[in-house]
Design a protein around this motif. Sequence first.
Motif, PDB file in Angstrom:
ATOM      1  N   TYR A  11       0.839  -1.203   0.000  1.00  0.00           N
ATOM      2  CA  TYR A  11       0.000   0.000   0.000  1.00  0.00           C
ATOM      3  C   TYR A  11       0.877   1.257   0.000  1.00  0.00           C
ATOM      4  CZ  TYR A  11      -3.233   3.581   1.594  1.00  0.00           C
ATOM      5  OH  TYR A  11      -3.962   4.731   1.710  1.00  0.00           O
ATOM      6  N   CYS A  15       1.153   4.111  -2.881  1.00  0.00           N
ATOM      7  CA  CYS A  15       0.963   5.548  -2.634  1.00  0.00           C
ATOM      8  C   CYS A  15       2.143   6.353  -3.158  1.00  0.00           C
ATOM      9  CB  CYS A  15       0.768   5.802  -1.135  1.00  0.00           C
ATOM     10  SG  CYS A  15      -0.801   5.230  -0.499  1.00  0.00           S
ATOM     11  N   TYR A  16       3.355   5.860  -2.902  1.00  0.00           N
ATOM     12  CA  TYR A  16       4.548   6.544  -3.384  1.00  0.00           C
ATOM     13  C   TYR A  16       4.555   6.596  -4.913  1.00  0.00           C
ATOM     14  CZ  TYR A  16       9.381   7.419  -4.636  1.00  0.00           C
ATOM     15  OH  TYR A  16      10.517   7.928  -5.208  1.00  0.00           O
ATOM     16  N   LYS A  19       2.030   9.139  -6.154  1.00  0.00           N
ATOM     17  CA  LYS A  19       2.501  10.507  -5.926  1.00  0.00           C
ATOM     18  C   LYS A  19       3.576  10.884  -6.949  1.00  0.00           C
ATOM     19  CE  LYS A  19       4.022  13.493  -2.180  1.00  0.00           C
ATOM     20  NZ  LYS A  19       4.376  13.567  -0.763  1.00  0.00           N
TER      21      LYS A  19
END
Length: 80
Positions: A11, A15-16, A19
């Motif tokens: 997860y 997310c990284y 982004k």
Amino acid sequence: MVMERLNSNLYLQNCYIMKENERLRKKAQVLNQENQALLCELKQKLSKANNSEAKKSATNIPDLNMSSTSNPNAPSSSQP
């Protein structure tokens, strides 16, 4: 427990990645806008250069209508 930790790590990596993807997308948009602006500027400069060259060429070409009115190939009215 191991699966939860693995899921949490995935997860966070996701997310990284999202982004970073958004950051790169914004950078690509800025670069595209700069590219379009430079392309437009280049087209304007080329257009001006072509117009300038066309004007120079036009001034170097003699206007045949302004030269002498006698045409050696034209039939003469004094001949029968």
